[in-house]
Design a protein around this motif. Sequence first.
Motif: not given
Lengths: 113, 114
Positions: A34, A36, A38, A41-44, A46, A49, A88, A90, A103-106
């Motif tokens: 996957x 993602x 971001x 200030x927001x969520x992740x 998709x 995939x 960002x 991920x 997850x990776x570190x981004x």
Amino acid sequence: AQSVTQPDIHITVSEGASLELRCNYSYGATPYLFWYVQSPGQGLQLLLKYFSGDTLVQGIKGFEAEFKRSQSSFNLRKPSVHWSDAAEYFCAVGARGNTPLVFGKGTRLSVIA
Amino acid sequence: NAGVTQTPKFQVLKTGQSMTLQCAQDMNHNSMYWYRQDPGMGLRLIYYSASEGTTDKGEVPNGYNVSRLNKREFSLRLESAAPSQTSVYFCASSATQGASTEAFFGQGTRLTVV
């Protein structure tokens, strides 16, 4: 154990230039992969995939990614970056069964004019 | 369509205080997750619930407890907050046990422990 490596912590590209974000994974069987995104200030959200089949997958916002089993990679690409792509990103790996995503570190993407 | 809803969005705690982060999803998903996000660390799994009535530890469970209240709700509790728990917390849900489908994320709770 599953793991994901995103080698680039921060990438800066010019608006209109092409983009490639790298992702390498470690997993013994066929992974589910996957990407993602971001925004601050927001969520992740998709982007795309890969479960099986065609190794080149298309996602939202003009992104695509290619699964290369021989290189254990799932790199994200976009032909022409827009300023709104600054965010960002991920990469994540999962598996069939009762296994949460790892997850990776981004990679933080900056876009300059 | 609300998806995954987290409350509160922001919280400041003093060291030693307790609090519960709430999460609810309206997608009829079986699995729910709590992750924490720290700069340069990506998202790390704290706890997850593969189905109603079950919970399992993730990578960083120490200092946290969870409750899967019903299929919709999955809460995360900090019994005695520590500065090391300053982070952004994300709740997520997915349709099946495991990761054969994608996880949907809430907007996050930004927690500061002073």
